[in-house]
Design a protein around this motif. Structure first.
Motif, mmCIF file in Angstrom:
data_model
loop_
_atom_site.group_PDB
_atom_site.id
_atom_site.type_symbol
_atom_site.label_atom_id
_atom_site.label_comp_id
_atom_site.label_asym_id
_atom_site.label_seq_id
_atom_site.Cartn_x
_atom_site.Cartn_y
_atom_site.Cartn_z
ATOM 1 N N UNK A 281 -5.217 -9.161 -34.270
ATOM 2 C CA UNK A 281 -4.539 -9.622 -35.472
ATOM 3 C C UNK A 281 -3.618 -8.543 -36.037
ATOM 4 N N UNK A 282 -4.073 -7.289 -35.986
ATOM 5 C CA UNK A 282 -3.250 -6.192 -36.488
ATOM 6 C C UNK A 282 -2.009 -6.006 -35.617
ATOM 7 N N UNK A 283 -2.186 -6.025 -34.308
ATOM 8 C CA UNK A 283 -1.036 -5.894 -33.402
ATOM 9 C C UNK A 283 -0.007 -6.996 -33.655
ATOM 10 N N UNK A 284 -0.510 -8.217 -33.808
ATOM 11 C CA UNK A 284 0.389 -9.352 -34.035
ATOM 12 C C UNK A 284 1.122 -9.216 -35.367
ATOM 13 N N UNK A 285 0.399 -8.786 -36.404
ATOM 14 C CA UNK A 285 1.024 -8.659 -37.717
ATOM 15 C C UNK A 285 2.067 -7.551 -37.744
ATOM 16 N N UNK A 286 1.804 -6.468 -37.056
ATOM 17 C CA UNK A 286 2.787 -5.384 -36.971
ATOM 18 C C UNK A 286 4.088 -5.898 -36.356
ATOM 19 N N UNK A 287 3.967 -6.672 -35.295
ATOM 20 C CA UNK A 287 5.162 -7.213 -34.657
ATOM 21 C C UNK A 287 5.874 -8.223 -35.561
ATOM 22 N N UNK A 288 5.092 -8.982 -36.330
ATOM 23 C CA UNK A 288 5.687 -9.992 -37.214
ATOM 24 C C UNK A 288 6.496 -9.375 -38.346
ATOM 25 N N UNK A 289 5.974 -8.322 -38.960
ATOM 26 C CA UNK A 289 6.643 -7.763 -40.140
ATOM 27 C C UNK A 289 7.546 -6.572 -39.822
ATOM 28 N N UNK A 290 7.551 -6.110 -38.586
ATOM 29 C CA UNK A 290 8.456 -5.018 -38.220
ATOM 30 C C UNK A 290 9.902 -5.501 -38.387
ATOM 31 N N UNK A 291 10.706 -4.778 -39.164
ATOM 32 C CA UNK A 291 12.086 -5.218 -39.403
ATOM 33 C C UNK A 291 12.895 -5.308 -38.104
ATOM 34 N N UNK A 292 13.868 -6.217 -38.026
ATOM 35 C CA UNK A 292 14.649 -6.390 -36.795
ATOM 36 C C UNK A 292 15.275 -5.092 -36.294
ATOM 37 N N UNK A 293 15.751 -4.250 -37.228
ATOM 38 C CA UNK A 293 16.421 -3.014 -36.815
ATOM 39 C C UNK A 293 15.465 -1.993 -36.210
#
Length: 386
Positions: free
Chosen positions: A334-346
């Motif tokens: 869940x943490x790995x997925x959330x990091x990828x979700x909220x990581x800014x596009x840049x």
């Protein structure tokens, strides 16, 4: 320091994948053959490595046979001590990292002086045992603010210790140089030598369990900060947070972003050792409870956003997820997925997120102790005997 890390990587590679020839070490570690030759010569002279009788040759092989290298099992031994809120584990390992003896003493509810006396008593018994050579150094891992140059525990909220001389009394009692490091910084050192950060110039280690702290790797080596406590964010205040921390204050990072912040979803696990928890049953129960899922999601979200904020400051090659959370498969996923979700596009594609393979136990303390067998680091980590 970089020379030291290369030395330790050579020893670690031979300890885990040896025996190997010099050319193999150069290829595997990405170092020049002259550099490997010089490092190996130093380590042989010091007695850490030995040349074996076996030689690399076979069908189709041309040229002079290459001598294989291995760790010297007769080299000096080290004492490793891992301290957490439940127990202090004490063990002896040889220079190849193989553990020969281990014991433990409880820490919960005890004073620092009492725990230190027990550690010394256990260690003396091990050192005086009939098997093995002399113990050359000791390494201690303890959670909290630790001055690694003196072995002084400034503050450990988890243990309830404040202003504790840890390295010196153990060093005096045992007659060996003793290094004491914060557990997160020790884990970061282990990642640099033997883990995911072996071949990178920069990384952030997010140690998340009952508390949250950060380890930094800059320029290919661990960075401890100007006073030795870089990354100790667990008891820093968060604006707007009213969560009560185990330290007694309100609004600490740990109160909102650690596994303690999720404790209310599984109160039956409070104070229970991980090996005694039915993780599958806990996961099933919480998955059926919408309130529990909301709490978990909020904590995971805050951990992810904090990790990305630190990532943006350092711009590392790796973000290494470490600590107790790695042992809970659903939480780490869940943490790995959330990091990828909220990581800014840049920022996407600039930093790779990986799980630690090092672990969070006494093996890290072995690495801290083994470091002192290298003269380049002795002055940095050693607590001298008065």
């Amino acid at each position: 320091m970089l020379h030291l890390l290369h030395r330790q990587r050579v020893v670690h590679l031979l300890r885990t994948d040896g025996p190997l020839a010099r050319a193999d070490l150069a290829d595997r570690l990405g170092l020049s053959r002259p550099s490997i030759t010089a490092i190996v010569s130093e380590l042989i002279d010091e007695g850490t490595l030995v040349e074996l009788d076996s030689r690399v040759e076979g069908p189709g092989y041309r040229g002079r046979p290459r001598k294989l290298l291995g760790c010297n099992p007769e080299a000096r031994r080290v004492l490793a001590i891992w301290i957490d809120e439940r127990r202090a584990r004490v063990l002896i390992a040889d220079a190849t990292g193989n553990i020969s003896h281990e014991d433990q003493t409880p820490t919960d509810g005890r004073t620092a002086a009492s725990v230190i006396r027990s550690i010394i008593r256990i260690a003396e018994k091990m050192i005086d045992g009939p098997a093995g050579g002399p113990v050359a150094a000791a390494g201690i891992c303890v959670p909290g603010f630790v001055d690694s140059t003196t072995g002084f525990v400034v503050e450990s909220k988890i243990l309830g210790w404040s202003g504790v001389e840890l390295g010196k009394p153990i060093s005096r009692a045992l007659g060996v140089p003793t290094a004491a490091q914060d557990a997160t910084q020790a884990m970061t050192l282990a990642e640099t030598i033997a883990g995911a950060a072996q071949e990178v110039r920069s990384a952030v280690v997010l140690n998340c369990g009952g508390h949250v702290d950060v380890g930094l790797i800059i320029g290919g080596r661990p960075y401890a900060g100007a006073t030795g406590v870089a990354g100790a964010i667990g008891h820093m205040p968060i604006a707007g947070s009213n969560a009560k921390c185990t330290c007694g204050r309100v609004g600490c990072v740990n109160a909102s972003m650690s596994l303690h912040a999720m404790q209310s979803v599984a109160p039956q696990t409070e104070g229970v050792a991980l090996k005694d928890i039915d993780l599958a049953a806990v996961a099933h129960d919480t998955s059926q409870n919408p309130h529990s899922q909301k709490i978990i999601h909020e904590v995971i979200d805050q951990i992810a956003r904090t990790a990305l904020l630190i990532e943006a400051v350092l711009d590392p090659q790796l973000l290494i997820l470490s600590g107790l959370i790695v042992e809970f498969e659903q939480l780490i996923e869940a943490l790995e997925a959330r990091i990828e979700e909220v990581r800014p596009p840049e920022r996407r594609g600039r930093t790779t997120t990986v799980r630690s393979q090092i672990g969070r136990d006494y093996r890290v303390a072995v690495i801290v102790a083994l470091q002192q067998l290298d003269p380049d680091i002795a002055g940095l980590l050693r607590t001298p005997i008065p």
